[in-house]
Motif scaffolding. Structure first.
Motif, PDB file in Angstrom:
ATOM      1  N   GLY A  61       0.793  -1.221   0.000  1.00 17.56           N
ATOM      2  CA  GLY A  61       0.000   0.000   0.000  1.00 17.56           C
ATOM      3  C   GLY A  61       0.819   1.261   0.000  1.00 17.56           C
ATOM      4  N   ARG A  62       2.156   1.122  -0.064  1.00 12.26           N
ATOM      5  CA  ARG A  62       3.004   2.307  -0.114  1.00 12.26           C
ATOM      6  C   ARG A  62       2.866   2.990  -1.462  1.00 12.26           C
ATOM      7  NH1 ARG A  62       8.337  -0.703   2.044  1.00 12.26           N
ATOM      8  NH2 ARG A  62       7.267  -2.415   0.990  1.00 12.26           N
ATOM      9  N   HIS A  63       3.023   4.289  -1.474  1.00  9.11           N
ATOM     10  CA  HIS A  63       2.742   5.049  -2.674  1.00  9.11           C
ATOM     11  C   HIS A  63       4.016   5.596  -3.303  1.00  9.11           C
ATOM     12  CE1 HIS A  63      -1.526   4.839  -1.801  1.00  9.11           C
ATOM     13  NE2 HIS A  63      -1.276   5.271  -0.574  1.00  9.11           N
ATOM     14  N   LEU A  64       4.041   5.602  -4.624  1.00  8.50           N
ATOM     15  CA  LEU A  64       5.090   6.281  -5.355  1.00  8.50           C
ATOM     16  C   LEU A  64       4.882   7.792  -5.182  1.00  8.50           C
ATOM     17  CD1 LEU A  64       4.896   4.147  -8.630  1.00  8.50           C
ATOM     18  CD2 LEU A  64       6.634   3.981  -6.869  1.00  8.50           C
ATOM     19  N   PRO A  65       5.934   8.635  -5.331  1.00  5.81           N
ATOM     20  CA  PRO A  65       7.228   8.244  -5.873  1.00  5.81           C
ATOM     21  C   PRO A  65       8.322   8.030  -4.842  1.00  5.81           C
ATOM     22  CG  PRO A  65       7.020  10.607  -5.961  1.00  5.81           C
ATOM     23  CD  PRO A  65       5.758  10.084  -5.324  1.00  5.81           C
ATOM     24  N   GLY A  66       8.107   8.361  -3.578  1.00  5.60           N
ATOM     25  CA  GLY A  66       9.225   8.387  -2.644  1.00  5.60           C
ATOM     26  C   GLY A  66       9.234   7.246  -1.650  1.00  5.60           C
ATOM     27  N   ASN A  67      10.405   7.022  -1.041  1.00  3.45           N
ATOM     28  CA  ASN A  67      10.533   6.064   0.043  1.00  3.45           C
ATOM     29  C   ASN A  67      10.355   6.783   1.378  1.00  3.45           C
ATOM     30  OD1 ASN A  67      11.148   3.644  -1.395  1.00  3.45           O
ATOM     31  ND2 ASN A  67      13.208   4.409  -1.795  1.00  3.45           N
ATOM     32  N   LYS A  68       9.927   6.054   2.369  1.00  4.37           N
ATOM     33  CA  LYS A  68       9.741   6.628   3.696  1.00  4.37           C
ATOM     34  C   LYS A  68      11.084   7.021   4.290  1.00  4.37           C
ATOM     35  CE  LYS A  68       7.741   5.595   8.236  1.00  4.37           C
ATOM     36  NZ  LYS A  68       6.991   4.597   9.049  1.00  4.37           N
ATOM     37  N   VAL A  69      11.094   8.104   5.051  1.00  9.48           N
ATOM     38  CA  VAL A  69      12.290   8.564   5.742  1.00  9.48           C
ATOM     39  C   VAL A  69      12.186   8.172   7.214  1.00  9.48           C
ATOM     40  CG1 VAL A  69      13.658  10.578   6.428  1.00  9.48           C
ATOM     41  CG2 VAL A  69      12.633  10.476   4.143  1.00  9.48           C
ATOM     42  N   TYR A  70      13.252   7.554   7.724  1.00  7.57           N
ATOM     43  CA  TYR A  70      13.298   7.131   9.121  1.00  7.57           C
ATOM     44  C   TYR A  70      14.238   8.054   9.892  1.00  7.57           C
ATOM     45  CZ  TYR A  70      11.038   2.892   7.404  1.00  7.57           C
ATOM     46  OH  TYR A  70      10.155   2.016   6.823  1.00  7.57           O
TER      47      TYR A  70
END
Length: 303
Positions: free
Chosen positions: A169-178
């Motif tokens: 269910g993650r959305h484009l275009p970016g990755n999550k920042v931790y």
């Protein structure tokens, strides 16, 4: 494999061969392909027959750090970061043919004579999506290769990385920042997950999978790569070079898949099954994988 009991959970000891392998020095290089800077690393002496190792989707060249040194006694080994992965630049769109061009560019950069060292052509070996790339390179550039191998590449199926990404269910275009390096590395998981993955190998590849950005840490790969990470049987064709398939006993490339691919490749294709291995063979049965690849490289170099 040995373990030490700590009173809570067993801690797997890191074997000396692994520590020595990942401590083996390598050199970093870049090559430009169709407007993108492609990074790769090398082991072994220049002038030896070349083998290019290709990672899977969302992975990077470091997945081969503990494998490459064992192939470098007889070969110049190059592990590529495909565009959109690792330390290579991202593109606006991705496809297997462009990935194959990147692989061939790395092979050519390490064989300045234009494709062969002392009459020996380079070999391409890829895992999962990287196997799709290897088969594409063999189809499109087979006359310039001594051989191509696909490792647990589930042709005609969505790659496991792509399936998991879509289902998340993650959305484009970016990755999550931790917020911290420790947190993101703890969240590293193989796709599909496999309890047999050796923890010390997993920790090594996890550490190379992240980069620092504003606000914390994120994954190195471009999530858009998942939009072009599938290969259909119709895209597999007979080649001008020898081909081979390796699959894990519990992997994604099931018997029916490897049979179909072997038939599309002409039928005379060796298939090696690594016992007690899942999809990520270099993470759970690396010694067996090294042995299988050494045999292939020796045979293809001899011819």
């Amino acid at each position: 494999m040995s373990s030490q009991t700590t009173g809570a959970a067993p801690v797997t000891a890191v074997p000396a061969w692994f520590s020595a392998a990942v401590a083996t020095p390598y050199h970093r290089h870049d090559v430009d392909v169709a407007g993108a800077r492609i990074a790769y690393r090398t082991w072994g002496e220049p002038g030896m027959p070349v083998v290019v190792l290709v990672h899977g989707g969302a992975a990077h060249a470091g997945w081969w750090d503990h494998v490459a040194p064992f192939l470098a006694a007889s070969h110049r080994v190059a592990a590529i970061d495909l565009s959109g992965h690792g330390d290579s630049q991202w593109r606006r769109q991705y496809d297997l043919a462009t990935f194959a061009e990147e692989v061939m560019a790395v092979a050519a950069a390490e064989t300045p004579s234009g494709g062969a060292q002392d009459g020996v052509l380079p070999v391409v070996i890829g895992h999962s999506m990287g196997g799709f790339v290897s088969l594409t390179a063999a189809r499109d550039h087979g006359s310039r290769l001594a051989g191509a191998c696909a490792i647990d590449s589930p042709v005609r199926q969505m790659s496991p990385e792509t399936r998991a990404w879509k289902e998340s269910g993650r959305h484009l275009p970016g990755n999550k920042v931790y917020p911290s390096w420790d947190e993101i590395v703890r969240r590293f998981r193989t796709l599909p997950p496999d309890d047999a993955t050796l923890p010390y190998v997993r920790e090594h590849v996890a550490a190379g999978s992240v980069r620092e950005v504003e606000g914390g840490w994120t994954w190195k790969f471009d999530p858009h790569v998942f939009l072009s990470a599938q290969m259909e049987p119709a895209e597999v064709a007979e080649t001008d070079c020898p081909t081979a398939l390796v699959r894990g006993e519990r992997g994604m490339a099931t018997t029916d898949i490897t049979t179909t691919v072997a038939e599309r490749l002409g039928g005379h294709v060796p298939v090696t099954v690594v016992p007690d291995a899942g999809h990520h063979i270099m993470l759970d049965q690396p010694v067996a994988l090294v042995a299988a690849l050494q045999v292939l490289l020796g045979e293809w170099s001899r011819h």
